[in-house]
Structures are given as structure tokens and as C-alpha cells.
Design a protein around this motif. Structure first.
Motif, PDB file in Angstrom:
ATOM      1  N   UNK A  26       0.774  -1.107   0.078  1.00 38.01           N
ATOM      2  CA  UNK A  26      -0.101   0.043   0.011  1.00 38.01           C
ATOM      3  C   UNK A  26       0.831   1.239  -0.106  1.00 38.01           C
ATOM      4  N   UNK A  27       1.813   1.250   0.746  1.00 38.69           N
ATOM      5  CA  UNK A  27       2.694   2.394   0.774  1.00 38.69           C
ATOM      6  C   UNK A  27       3.497   2.793  -0.187  1.00 38.69           C
ATOM      7  N   UNK A  28       3.910   1.453  -1.058  1.00 37.99           N
ATOM      8  CA  UNK A  28       4.583   1.783  -2.270  1.00 37.99           C
ATOM      9  C   UNK A  28       3.581   2.172  -3.486  1.00 37.99           C
ATOM     10  N   UNK A  29       2.385   1.600  -3.304  1.00 37.22           N
ATOM     11  CA  UNK A  29       1.184   1.995  -4.282  1.00 37.22           C
ATOM     12  C   UNK A  29       0.969   3.690  -4.211  1.00 37.22           C
ATOM     13  N   UNK A  30       1.176   4.170  -2.962  1.00 30.11           N
ATOM     14  CA  UNK A  30       0.747   5.559  -2.894  1.00 30.11           C
ATOM     15  C   UNK A  30       1.844   6.482  -3.355  1.00 30.11           C
ATOM     16  N   UNK A  31       3.224   5.708  -3.180  1.00 27.88           N
ATOM     17  CA  UNK A  31       4.467   6.471  -3.851  1.00 27.88           C
ATOM     18  C   UNK A  31       4.335   6.724  -5.357  1.00 27.88           C
ATOM     19  N   UNK A  32       4.053   5.494  -5.781  1.00 34.24           N
ATOM     20  CA  UNK A  32       3.999   5.357  -7.415  1.00 34.24           C
ATOM     21  C   UNK A  32       2.810   6.438  -7.987  1.00 34.24           C
ATOM     22  N   UNK A  33       1.655   6.217  -7.427  1.00 35.96           N
ATOM     23  CA  UNK A  33       0.495   7.251  -7.830  1.00 35.96           C
ATOM     24  C   UNK A  33       0.830   8.598  -7.545  1.00 35.96           C
TER      25      UNK A  33
END
Length: 256
Positions: A26-33
Motif C-alpha cells: 500500500x505504501x509503495x502504491x501511494x508512492x507510485x501514484x
């Protein structure tokens, strides 16, 4: 319709639930978006209009999404992020690259379901996903206990289940990207119809993937090898998978 906004300007529903189980993805996903400056157009009072528009207007490199309501759910953030990550890692601009991205983005909801279930978390996402899976397994499964076998596998290893499902969806849909090949692949399609994961072909509305990718890539050309390379990396282990996603957040893949 609300003007375009970025992720930090809209609510992420249920983020506290995923943060409570310390979900790295989840944290990585937020970073990508956020890194890709993905824009969101919201329809506060819509009951599905944004979903239709997404299907009609979506383009992988536009970094623009339409949302029903005023915010976004965690599973949507992860879906969008994995789509962007796999697309970037594989270089994009190829039908099989687009298919791999869609397969992993879609199968990620099983990863989330497995992680939440392992942690004993009950929430709307878990209930709604199980209900949807149940309906498709009731209609299309080969055997009465297929759904139970899927969930058992999911609880044991959410990551491996996600990988297995993504690769199965890729195997099922890949020949169908090229319309002229249908008569030649019918035997293979019918063989795959007996697989444990076959109901997911319908659950994920894979026909939409195929039609969209066909329209974006009307002329087929050989895959230069990037798709298979990234597919192998994503499927090596959970650590490698998260490492690949982290590369996108940090921009490291651009240096390779």
C-alpha cells in the motif's frame, strides 16, 4: 463532476485498516501514484458513471482516472499503481506489456484479500470481494469445492496466489489479443477452462481488457523480451516483487 485533483487532495477510504497491518504494498502504491502525478476526476453523486468512463477513456500513459464518489479505496490505489509499475518496468508500448500490467493489477485484490484475512481483518472490501468471487465460482467453477480451494490457497500464500492468477490470466488472454488466432487456440482455451482460476476470467471482465488492448495496438509486432523478463522478476518471490515496485517509486528502473 469535480475538477481534476491529485491523490493527496482526495480521501483514501480504509487506509487506516491497511496501515494497521503494515502492508508494504500500500505504501509503495501511494508512492507510485503520487510520483506519476496521477490525476483524479471525481463524480460525487455517481452510481457507476466513472467506471464506464474509465473503460472507454482509459489510457495507460495518461495518468488520469475517474472515480465514483469523492474519494478512492485502497484496492483502487493498489490497482492503479501496479498497472503503472508493471507498464513502466516492461517498457510499455506493447500489447503483451499492457496485458501483463492488467493481469497483475487485477490479481492484486486477491493479494489484499489474503493479507487482510491472514490478519483476521473484516471490512467491506473483504465481504464484497468474497461475494463477487462466490457468484462467479457458482456460475463457472469446475467442481463444487473450487471456491474453497482458491481461498485455502490464498490464506496459505497471498503473494503466490496473486502471481499464479496473474500468469493464468495472461496465458488465457494472450492468444485472444490477436483476433486472427482464435480458431487456432480454441483447444488451448477449452483446456484452460477446467483450471481452478477459470471463473476469474469472468470476474475480471477480461473481454474488456482484450478489446481495449486490441484497439490501442491494432497491429501486432513481436515482443522484444521485456515482458517475459519482468514477468519472471515479479514472480520470483514476494521480496523481489516488492523490490520491483520499489524501483518504480525511486525511479531506479530508469537507470538500468
Amino acid at each position: 463532476m469535480v475538477p481534476k485533483r491529485f491523490l493527496d487532495q482526495i480521501d483514501i477510504y480504509d487506509r487506516d485498516i491497511y496501515e494497521s497491518i503494515d502492508l508494504t504494498l500500500f505504501n509503495l502504491a501511494v508512492g507510485i501514484v503520487e510520483r506519476n502525478r496521477t490525476r483524479f476526476t471525481t463524480f460525487p453523486n455517481s452510481k457507476g458513471v466513472a467506471r464506464i468512463i474509465n473503460l472507454l477513456e482509459w489510457q495507460s500513459h495518461a495518468y488520469h482516472e475517474y472515480l465514483d464518489g469523492e474519494g478512492i479505496f485502497v484496492d483502487q490505489v493498489v490497482h492503479i499503481a501496479l498497472h503503472q509499475a508493471v507498464d513502466e518496468l516492461s517498457g510499455g508500448r506493447h500489447p503483451e506489456s499492457a496485458l501483463l500490467a492488467e493481469a497483475y493489477a487485477s490479481a492484486s485484490d486477491l493479494y489484499l484479500l489474503g493479507k487482510l484475512s491472514q490478519a483476521g481483518v473484516e471490512c467491506d472490501f473483504v465481504v464484497e470481494t468474497l461475494e463477487s468471487l462466490g457468484s462467479y465460482y457458482e456460475m463457472y467453477a469446475d467442481g463444487d469445492n473450487a471456491m474453497s480451494r482458491l481461498l485455502e490457497q490464498l490464506l496459505i500464500d497471498p503473494y503466490q496466489t496473486m502471481v499464479d492468477v496473474a500468469h493464468y490470466l495472461m496465458q488465457f488472454c494472450q492468444p485472444l489479443l490477436y483476433s486472427c488466432s482464435l480458431p487456432e487456440v480454441m483447444d488451448e482455451i477449452q483446456r484452460l477452462e477446467t483450471d481452478l482460476f477459470y471463473p476469474l476470467v469472468h470476474h475480471y471482465n477480461t473481454t474488456n481488457w482484450i478489446l481495449t488492448i486490441r484497439s490501442q495496438y491494432p497491429q501486432w509486432y513481436p515482443d522484444p523480451g521485456a515482458v517475459d523478463k519482468i514477468k519472471k522478476r515479479l514472480g520470483t518471490s514476494e521480496t523481489h516483487f516488492l523490490g520491483c515496485v520499489r524501483e518504480v517509486v525511486m525511479g531506479l528502473h530508469e537507470e538500468k
